[in-house]
Design a protein around this motif. Sequence first.
Motif, short mmCIF file in Angstrom:
data_model
loop_
_atom_site.label_atom_id
_atom_site.label_comp_id
_atom_site.label_asym_id
_atom_site.label_seq_id
_atom_site.Cartn_x
_atom_site.Cartn_y
_atom_site.Cartn_z
N GLY A 11 8.48 10.44 50.96
CA GLY A 11 9.72 10.75 50.25
C GLY A 11 10.92 10.80 51.17
N ALA A 12 10.74 11.42 52.33
CA ALA A 12 11.84 11.51 53.30
C ALA A 12 12.23 10.13 53.82
CB ALA A 12 11.44 12.42 54.45
N GLU A 13 11.25 9.27 54.06
CA GLU A 13 11.55 7.91 54.53
C GLU A 13 12.29 7.11 53.47
OE1 GLU A 13 11.16 6.49 57.52
OE2 GLU A 13 10.40 8.39 58.31
N VAL A 14 11.85 7.23 52.23
CA VAL A 14 12.51 6.51 51.13
C VAL A 14 13.95 7.00 50.99
CG1 VAL A 14 12.53 6.21 48.61
CG2 VAL A 14 10.40 5.90 49.89
N ARG A 15 14.15 8.31 51.01
CA ARG A 15 15.50 8.87 50.89
C ARG A 15 16.39 8.41 52.04
NH1 ARG A 15 14.27 13.77 51.11
NH2 ARG A 15 13.93 14.05 48.89
N ALA A 16 15.88 8.46 53.26
CA ALA A 16 16.66 8.06 54.42
C ALA A 16 17.07 6.59 54.33
CB ALA A 16 15.86 8.31 55.70
N ARG A 17 16.15 5.75 53.92
CA ARG A 17 16.46 4.31 53.81
C ARG A 17 17.48 4.07 52.70
NH1 ARG A 17 17.17 -0.49 56.21
NH2 ARG A 17 16.50 -2.18 54.86
N ARG A 18 17.29 4.74 51.57
CA ARG A 18 18.23 4.57 50.44
C ARG A 18 19.63 4.98 50.85
NH1 ARG A 18 20.42 8.06 47.17
NH2 ARG A 18 18.95 9.76 47.57
N THR A 19 19.75 6.13 51.50
CA THR A 19 21.08 6.60 51.88
C THR A 19 21.68 5.72 52.98
OG1 THR A 19 20.15 8.26 53.38
CG2 THR A 19 20.69 8.98 51.17
N SER A 20 20.84 5.19 53.87
CA SER A 20 21.37 4.30 54.91
C SER A 20 21.92 3.00 54.31
CB SER A 20 20.32 3.99 55.98
OG SER A 20 19.37 3.06 55.51
N LEU A 21 21.39 2.63 53.15
CA LEU A 21 21.88 1.44 52.45
C LEU A 21 23.01 1.77 51.48
CD1 LEU A 21 18.44 -0.26 51.66
CD2 LEU A 21 20.12 -0.97 53.39
N SER A 22 23.42 3.04 51.45
CA SER A 22 24.48 3.51 50.55
C SER A 22 24.17 3.21 49.08
CB SER A 22 25.83 2.89 50.93
OG SER A 22 26.19 3.24 52.23
N LEU A 23 22.92 3.44 48.70
CA LEU A 23 22.50 3.24 47.32
C LEU A 23 22.23 4.60 46.67
CD1 LEU A 23 19.91 0.35 47.82
CD2 LEU A 23 22.21 0.14 46.86
N SER A 24 22.54 4.70 45.40
CA SER A 24 22.18 5.91 44.64
C SER A 24 20.75 5.76 44.16
CB SER A 24 23.12 6.08 43.45
OG SER A 24 22.87 5.06 42.48
N GLN A 25 20.19 6.85 43.70
CA GLN A 25 18.85 6.78 43.11
C GLN A 25 18.86 5.84 41.91
OE1 GLN A 25 17.95 10.94 42.44
NE2 GLN A 25 16.82 11.08 44.38
N GLY A 45 8.63 13.94 47.00
CA GLY A 45 7.27 14.07 47.50
C GLY A 45 6.24 14.41 46.44
N LYS A 46 6.48 14.01 45.21
CA LYS A 46 5.49 14.26 44.15
C LYS A 46 4.19 13.53 44.53
CE LYS A 46 4.78 14.25 39.22
NZ LYS A 46 4.29 13.23 38.34
N PRO A 47 3.09 14.25 44.59
CA PRO A 47 1.85 13.65 45.08
C PRO A 47 1.14 12.73 44.09
CG PRO A 47 1.48 15.94 44.54
CD PRO A 47 2.95 15.68 44.35
N THR A 48 1.53 12.73 42.84
CA THR A 48 0.83 11.90 41.85
C THR A 48 1.79 10.88 41.26
OG1 THR A 48 1.30 13.55 40.15
CG2 THR A 48 -0.85 13.69 41.24
N ILE A 49 2.05 9.84 42.01
CA ILE A 49 2.91 8.76 41.52
C ILE A 49 2.09 7.48 41.44
CG2 ILE A 49 5.10 9.73 42.29
CD1 ILE A 49 4.90 7.94 44.74
N GLN A 50 2.52 6.57 40.59
CA GLN A 50 1.80 5.32 40.40
C GLN A 50 2.12 4.34 41.52
OE1 GLN A 50 2.93 4.07 36.49
NE2 GLN A 50 1.51 5.47 35.49
N LEU A 51 1.10 3.60 41.93
CA LEU A 51 1.23 2.70 43.07
C LEU A 51 2.17 1.52 42.81
CD1 LEU A 51 0.41 2.07 45.95
CD2 LEU A 51 -1.60 0.88 45.04
N GLU A 52 2.02 0.85 41.68
CA GLU A 52 2.84 -0.35 41.43
C GLU A 52 4.34 -0.04 41.41
OE1 GLU A 52 1.94 -3.58 41.46
OE2 GLU A 52 -0.06 -2.87 41.99
N PRO A 53 4.79 0.98 40.69
CA PRO A 53 6.21 1.30 40.75
C PRO A 53 6.65 1.73 42.15
CG PRO A 53 5.21 2.33 38.83
CD PRO A 53 4.10 1.77 39.66
N LEU A 54 5.78 2.44 42.87
CA LEU A 54 6.10 2.82 44.24
C LEU A 54 6.33 1.57 45.10
CD1 LEU A 54 6.43 4.75 46.64
CD2 LEU A 54 3.93 4.66 46.90
#
Length: 79
Positions: A11-25, A45-54
């Motif tokens: 989750g932290a990596e995804v957030r960092a990359r998104r913000t570095s690209l200046s994108l909103s959620q 960091g929700k532990p139960t997410i689906q793989l394909e959308p991830l």
Amino acid sequence: MTDSSFSSTLGAEVRARRTSLSLSQQDVADLAGVSERFVRFVENGKPTIQLEPLMAVLSTLGLELSVVHAASPASTATP
């Protein structure tokens, strides 16, 4: 690595990359074809997410998830 620490790290990596690209959620959600709620779940960091959308979210952000062989305790023990 425990499931919760993996989810938090991811989750932290995804957030960092998104913000570095200046994108909103919502931007990421639109580009990946998922809901903004799903992106929020990943970043929180929700532990139960689906793989394909991830995988769609990671691809949208130019990230990838890889699987490597971990050394088993038996193979690292010295005789």
